[in-house]
Write a protein that holds these residues in place. Sequence first.
Motif, PDB file in Angstrom:
ATOM      1  N   LEU A 167      36.898  44.317  42.890  1.00 12.48           N
ATOM      2  CA  LEU A 167      37.422  45.250  43.751  1.00 12.48           C
ATOM      3  C   LEU A 167      38.573  44.869  44.802  1.00 12.48           C
ATOM      4  O   LEU A 167      39.503  45.452  44.896  1.00 12.48           O
ATOM      5  CB  LEU A 167      36.438  45.876  44.286  1.00 12.48           C
ATOM      6  CG  LEU A 167      35.785  47.176  43.416  1.00 12.48           C
ATOM      7  CD1 LEU A 167      34.897  47.890  44.192  1.00 12.48           C
ATOM      8  CD2 LEU A 167      36.751  48.188  42.592  1.00 12.48           C
ATOM      9  N   ALA A 168      38.244  43.842  45.594  1.00  9.44           N
ATOM     10  CA  ALA A 168      38.897  43.471  46.531  1.00  9.44           C
ATOM     11  C   ALA A 168      39.985  42.576  45.976  1.00  9.44           C
ATOM     12  O   ALA A 168      41.168  42.736  46.556  1.00  9.44           O
ATOM     13  CB  ALA A 168      38.109  42.685  47.609  1.00  9.44           C
ATOM     14  N   HIS A 169      39.832  41.634  45.208  1.00  4.17           N
ATOM     15  CA  HIS A 169      40.799  40.894  44.656  1.00  4.17           C
ATOM     16  C   HIS A 169      42.151  41.660  44.043  1.00  4.17           C
ATOM     17  O   HIS A 169      43.153  41.422  44.264  1.00  4.17           O
ATOM     18  CB  HIS A 169      40.091  39.930  43.536  1.00  4.17           C
ATOM     19  CG  HIS A 169      41.277  39.165  42.628  1.00  4.17           C
ATOM     20  ND1 HIS A 169      41.918  38.453  43.176  1.00  4.17           N
ATOM     21  CD2 HIS A 169      41.643  39.283  41.417  1.00  4.17           C
ATOM     22  CE1 HIS A 169      42.797  37.697  42.176  1.00  4.17           C
ATOM     23  NE2 HIS A 169      42.594  38.446  41.118  1.00  4.17           N
ATOM     24  N   ILE A 170      41.853  42.732  43.259  1.00  2.00           N
ATOM     25  CA  ILE A 170      42.807  43.352  42.566  1.00  2.00           C
ATOM     26  C   ILE A 170      43.739  44.127  43.671  1.00  2.00           C
ATOM     27  O   ILE A 170      44.827  44.541  43.540  1.00  2.00           O
ATOM     28  CB  ILE A 170      42.316  44.234  41.381  1.00  2.00           C
ATOM     29  CG1 ILE A 170      41.327  45.071  41.904  1.00  2.00           C
ATOM     30  CG2 ILE A 170      42.081  43.452  40.212  1.00  2.00           C
ATOM     31  CD1 ILE A 170      40.273  45.810  40.628  1.00  2.00           C
ATOM     32  N   THR A 171      42.873  44.570  44.766  1.00  2.40           N
ATOM     33  CA  THR A 171      43.615  44.999  45.893  1.00  2.40           C
ATOM     34  C   THR A 171      44.593  44.206  46.601  1.00  2.40           C
ATOM     35  O   THR A 171      45.691  44.379  46.981  1.00  2.40           O
ATOM     36  CB  THR A 171      42.698  45.827  46.745  1.00  2.40           C
ATOM     37  OG1 THR A 171      41.908  46.842  46.080  1.00  2.40           O
ATOM     38  CG2 THR A 171      43.249  46.367  47.930  1.00  2.40           C
ATOM     39  N   ASN A 216      41.758  35.847  47.347  1.00  2.00           N
ATOM     40  CA  ASN A 216      42.591  35.165  46.345  1.00  2.00           C
ATOM     41  C   ASN A 216      41.726  34.649  45.310  1.00  2.00           C
ATOM     42  O   ASN A 216      40.771  34.203  45.547  1.00  2.00           O
ATOM     43  CB  ASN A 216      43.433  33.960  47.204  1.00  2.00           C
ATOM     44  CG  ASN A 216      44.419  32.953  46.461  1.00  2.00           C
ATOM     45  OD1 ASN A 216      44.492  33.407  45.268  1.00  2.00           O
ATOM     46  ND2 ASN A 216      44.935  32.204  47.121  1.00  2.00           N
ATOM     47  N   SER A 217      42.382  34.413  44.134  1.00  2.00           N
ATOM     48  CA  SER A 217      41.653  33.653  43.112  1.00  2.00           C
ATOM     49  C   SER A 217      41.773  32.480  42.859  1.00  2.00           C
ATOM     50  O   SER A 217      41.306  31.549  43.177  1.00  2.00           O
ATOM     51  CB  SER A 217      41.654  34.705  41.717  1.00  2.00           C
ATOM     52  OG  SER A 217      43.109  34.721  41.326  1.00  2.00           O
ATOM     53  N   TYR A 218      43.078  32.220  42.236  1.00  2.10           N
ATOM     54  CA  TYR A 218      43.522  30.660  42.157  1.00  2.10           C
ATOM     55  C   TYR A 218      44.988  30.395  42.233  1.00  2.10           C
ATOM     56  O   TYR A 218      45.458  29.374  41.950  1.00  2.10           O
ATOM     57  CB  TYR A 218      43.044  30.276  40.440  1.00  2.10           C
ATOM     58  CG  TYR A 218      44.052  31.489  39.647  1.00  2.10           C
ATOM     59  CD1 TYR A 218      43.257  32.431  39.063  1.00  2.10           C
ATOM     60  CD2 TYR A 218      45.247  31.442  39.381  1.00  2.10           C
ATOM     61  CE1 TYR A 218      43.851  33.395  37.913  1.00  2.10           C
ATOM     62  CE2 TYR A 218      45.935  32.243  38.608  1.00  2.10           C
ATOM     63  CZ  TYR A 218      45.392  33.285  37.952  1.00  2.10           C
ATOM     64  OH  TYR A 218      45.926  34.037  37.061  1.00  2.10           O
ATOM     65  N   TYR A 219      45.701  31.286  43.195  1.00  2.00           N
ATOM     66  CA  TYR A 219      46.948  31.074  43.260  1.00  2.00           C
ATOM     67  C   TYR A 219      47.172  29.992  44.428  1.00  2.00           C
ATOM     68  O   TYR A 219      46.894  30.401  45.405  1.00  2.00           O
ATOM     69  CB  TYR A 219      47.735  32.423  43.661  1.00  2.00           C
ATOM     70  CG  TYR A 219      47.542  33.411  42.449  1.00  2.00           C
ATOM     71  CD1 TYR A 219      48.611  33.507  41.719  1.00  2.00           C
ATOM     72  CD2 TYR A 219      46.541  34.389  42.564  1.00  2.00           C
ATOM     73  CE1 TYR A 219      48.485  34.441  40.630  1.00  2.00           C
ATOM     74  CE2 TYR A 219      46.469  35.111  41.664  1.00  2.00           C
ATOM     75  CZ  TYR A 219      47.323  35.257  40.710  1.00  2.00           C
ATOM     76  OH  TYR A 219      47.168  36.216  39.635  1.00  2.00           O
TER      77      TYR A 219
END
Lengths: 385, 385, 385, 385
Positions: D44-48, D75-78
């Motif tokens: 939920l937070a990541h897509i925001t 952040n995921s993997y950037y």
Amino acid sequence: MTNYELIHQFEKTRAHSVALCAPLAPEDYNAQPVAFASPPKWHLAHITWFFEEMILRKYDENYVIFNKDFSYLFNSYYQTVGERAARSLRGAMTRPLIEEIYSYRTYVDQHIVALLKSKLSLEIETLVTLGIQHEQQHQELLLTDLKHTFSFNPLHPVYHEKFNLVQDTNNEEGWLAMPEGIYEIGHQGDGFCFDNELGRHKVFLHDYQLSKGLVTNGDFIAFIAAGGYQEFKYWLDEGWSWVQEEKITAPLYWIQKDGTWFSYTLAGLKPVDVDAILSHVSFYEAQAFATFKNMRLPTEFEWEAASEKFNWGKRWEWTYSAYVPYPNFKIADGAVGEYNGKFMINTMVLRGSSVATSEGHERNTYRNFFHPKYRWQYTGIRLAK
Amino acid sequence: MTNYELIHQFEKTRAHSVALCAPLAPEDYNAQPVAFASPPKWHLAHITWFFEEMILRKYDENYVIFNKDFSYLFNSYYQTVGERAARSLRGAMTRPLIEEIYSYRTYVDQHIVALLKSKLSLEIETLVTLGIQHEQQHQELLLTDLKHTFSFNPLHPVYHEKFNLVQDTNNEEGWLAMPEGIYEIGHQGDGFCFDNELGRHKVFLHDYQLSKGLVTNGDFIAFIAAGGYQEFKYWLDEGWSWVQEEKITAPLYWIQKDGTWFSYTLAGLKPVDVDAILSHVSFYEAQAFATFKNMRLPTEFEWEAASEKFNWGKRWEWTYSAYVPYPNFKIADGAVGEYNGKFMINTMVLRGSSVATSEGHERNTYRNFFHPKYRWQYTGIRLAK
Amino acid sequence: MTNYELIHQFEKTRAHSVALCAPLAPEDYNAQPVAFASPPKWHLAHITWFFEEMILRKYDENYVIFNKDFSYLFNSYYQTVGERAARSLRGAMTRPLIEEIYSYRTYVDQHIVALLKSKLSLEIETLVTLGIQHEQQHQELLLTDLKHTFSFNPLHPVYHEKFNLVQDTNNEEGWLAMPEGIYEIGHQGDGFCFDNELGRHKVFLHDYQLSKGLVTNGDFIAFIAAGGYQEFKYWLDEGWSWVQEEKITAPLYWIQKDGTWFSYTLAGLKPVDVDAILSHVSFYEAQAFATFKNMRLPTEFEWEAASEKFNWGKRWEWTYSAYVPYPNFKIADGAVGEYNGKFMINTMVLRGSSVATSEGHERNTYRNFFHPKYRWQYTGIRLAK
Amino acid sequence: MTNYELIHQFEKTRAHSVALCAPLAPEDYNAQPVAFASPPKWHLAHITWFFEEMILRKYDENYVIFNKDFSYLFNSYYQTVGERAARSLRGAMTRPLIEEIYSYRTYVDQHIVALLKSKLSLEIETLVTLGIQHEQQHQELLLTDLKHTFSFNPLHPVYHEKFNLVQDTNNEEGWLAMPEGIYEIGHQGDGFCFDNELGRHKVFLHDYQLSKGLVTNGDFIAFIAAGGYQEFKYWLDEGWSWVQEEKITAPLYWIQKDGTWFSYTLAGLKPVDVDAILSHVSFYEAQAFATFKNMRLPTEFEWEAASEKFNWGKRWEWTYSAYVPYPNFKIADGAVGEYNGKFMINTMVLRGSSVATSEGHERNTYRNFFHPKYRWQYTGIRLAK
Ligand SMILES: [Fe+3]
Ligand SMILES: [Fe+3]
Ligand SMILES: [Fe+3]
Ligand SMILES: [Fe+3]
């Protein structure tokens, strides 16, 4: 092929394996610091076991197994054939002594030659030819595995002064342009090939260009100097993890002393020649280098379609093709069928052959394959665009 | 001690190491399937390096190092002395060849003897004696490491027909009762001992009893038959995890064929003799067995206080004493100080000595120590209650 | 003890667990980033399950199990009691919701109180007392596990402004001298103790001295500044490997910003007070620090023999005593017997109690124990010489 | 697209994520038992964060970052965007509380809508569309990750009674024959697609046939019953190792009770319907099953070329195509360029979409990709010959 031609080929190949071991002391025959590289004694015995297991046991009814434990010791991965010693324990087998392995070779050779003299069927010819090709494959592995084992030794052992193997330079330059169209891929004709080359088929290729020369040490030093190993943007995600975890900063066997690059070779530690062709890089490094150059690696189809128009044979060339089956690929029945197909996942295709490949083993339809992280073969880079 | 007595001891010890290697072929000298067991060549070179590094380099001003790379190759764990090859890579060092190691031994021997003849100080005598004791320790390890390496081989290599080593039986039975009181523990007198035996001190012991005999194979087979390896209640939590993860079902080197137990020995594969003394168990197994018998393992203090009243010397006997410093334990300065103290954590004390211990190396104050999981020494069980 | 005293103690302890969770949001109850630290919900349920499993199931014949799956979910390590969820998966159990855990607590509390009112036997009193002590142990773990989980969060969550817990200073200094002699060790009297404190026995101690104060943050900063973490000579071999592999450079929870040390506390990130007592060090660090100071850690016997002559209770104090059984240690039958004895290997004894220990849970005969690498308890250092 | 169409799509997608979380309690938002599956709160937070980082920070000059720590947390993997919390620690982040994540969503939504109202450039439209597609991808992951987490729980939590998702049956049968020829592959037109679908190009395909229906549970039970998991000859070498090491005996989430197969679904534990379409198999299992049937898996090109002639969308369908770049594949500049290209190694392409895919997210040129071992997506098998 006549009996005598086949016997000649068989004996020549068998003799070459022995010749490759001439520079070795008994102590050199066992060592196995890493699971993926086998000791010379194991290679010598395993290629002999292949003839015993696949041919003599089946076609020579009077054949007496040399030693029943050898099947357990020298089987490689053929699940069909029963239990085998763990791969990582090959170096633990100090016995049988090397002398006994040579007796084993002689024993099997005599029986194979006798068999070939007495009753050569097409089936036997096919299997002996496969055994010869298999032995040639292991000859290359014997050299590359040995180099890998020797490389851990701070004494930098010299296998042979004349076996540097990484000093060749390119004899062509520039780009080869290939037109779009339908090309035929895969083996044809009567000669030997592995099962994975069959299923000759058509592919459509768009226009492309291939470099006539391979990437040189000097080219790659420029990549290192530009911080290539520190810049994630050139790397595949998995390659970047590999660089971080393994702390990779140069091709395999390279070490830097006072600002100069040296590399361990089978002729000992040698300065890196900037004009010579780069060797011992992983697919990850090959792909990162290509990205750094704003180019790409060729596919295996692009490589094969153009292969008669450039020189190859110095390095196994990484392609950006995963090792997957050709259309109509068929797995052979029995143990022989385990040969290639079962590795068709998470490996990348390398094309060509290398300075360590045995004479007569190269074909432009040959599909070599390794996990993208491996570097201990004589691997190199041809750029495409 | 006179020069000549010390030279005699030195030469006798040095010759014994060479004698132990007499049954070996060059192929046997290198193999190292597991990191904790070193190959014979490494042991032979390492015990020689100890004399070179600790004595010749310091006390023989004209001494010329035999080969400067050997320090890197044959140092074991002395951080003070600089870089060393990774322990797990000892088996990868096919070079120097074994012949060169023997030359190295001869060279160092000549210089040590010359040094002892010319100028024997107390300091040198102390260090040479330490070197002799160190070599004796490695003689036992050479045998136990070799057995471990050979044990992976399905051919069950025979080191020597006379080296069964696990056939002794008890020559005493019953229980020895010891009264409560204050006992003195630790080395006294002028003879050699390791630093970890010093700090002689008093302990108070309550009444206790020790078994005069050691646990036999038959005793332990009863434990196995009663489901001992499947019943967590006998085991320490960590021992139970070890049994599960390593799938332990018998002492090390035991295999069952058609309901009969065999064990690999240095004389080859032999049936397990139910009357012979059990060997090759971990502390976990020793403790589980004692719990199964409703008894316990002795402490190292109970063992030492009673040690003159029973026979010992067949097996290293696990005690339920962790290896921690004695009161007033002092670490020696320099590299020699790294000898013992730094291992005083997560290891258990074993007392006595074994059938593989070199003659003259045993003392009733000797504190051997291993992590509780190890079994490749000739370890056994003496019960207490 | 009367029914009402026991009920009072029970209710007080039960209420304290709930009070400790008052600052938590539902999101905080589950998380478990490392296997050794359990989430608050698990602790709350597990200490309730203990009363249900050990008492209600056996002594309350009308008792109806609250939820039959809870035994699988909230058993900790009692192998006797059957299957249990993997320790590392405790954080995965988002259900039952926390609300249901509180219902479970209420349900069990009512039944325990009813049982205590109706038929209080010695057996039940003993088990309820054990349950209370068990809950107190978990109260401390709940806090230390929570701190550990919160510590991974870059937001530095504040559990409670008043729960700094690492700000105490020493109120004594200098050395306490103890004479040699025979001392009695272990629990005596009628009060509660764990099984590992029993087997009261005599030990002989030589003269020794204990520091009255504990090592401070300032003392330890001096060790860091002197390069203590980079100098192998202060470290046990296993400790040195731990420092290298885990890249340890400071006590747990410390971070350095612009040259100043901060530490994460349950009150948030706080500057390290040089006068406050050091916390969160491993045995390895405690031992290395003592060696750096040319001193040593006390044994658990030295600590206990002198414990009435100095102040303790701020930190769990590492001793150089391995956690092994006392003479005549007896393991209780059944599940309760799994309590302590099975951990008596490769753990070190800590004595005293800490700022996180529940009131009434401390005893000078208490034997706490952890693997030498652990630091997430409020551990500290008292020097000996 | 007009502002209002885009705003509508944006709001609809954003609302759907919230709706998917409606059945969750706060306790469900955090858990992360395995590194590859993230907790709902993180999704939920990541897509925001994606909208904040890629759009608001760059195109809304008055924008104030909601919380500067969120970039690190979500952040995921950037790699381009800087430091990020370790993937395996997402579940450890109990704070921010879920309430705060919803505030974050509202805050970002308001700013995006305001931005879209005020100044919609093509660049912004492209990025918002990418953000919407990205959120849809994570919606599917949110469901599959949640199922995976719930599956460890012996209570078999019910997410929603109507979310069984594995009960569909085939509505077609038989084989679709496709003629050899040149086909065009890859995205065309103005609609959205990911970068990995571009580089539309021609491929030559030989004659082939595709099954119109997908493999059913009944089909796969026949494979299990025939000993498929015990017979190495059906398996790729790496797949066989996976089966052995992971002790795989059935599709993910299947358990057998008294001879009947059940499977955990988001609607709880349900009997396996033999007519329903198989789900949750790895590439290894898909390939082994095809070999067992003497057939094969299609390539991604065969799939795409025929995709308008059969029904798809119930399962992600494993193809025997490795995920490698299309000819003329271009990596976009900056962080957006990290989207897909860097995973083009050791992953296999899946085509189609699944019952968990968000509406409007499916395309017949879509290239999904996973390592061949993964099974937690709704993956299935379509046979080819
Ligand atoms: Fe082979
Ligand atoms: Fe040594
Ligand atoms: Fe507990
Ligand atoms: Fe994402």
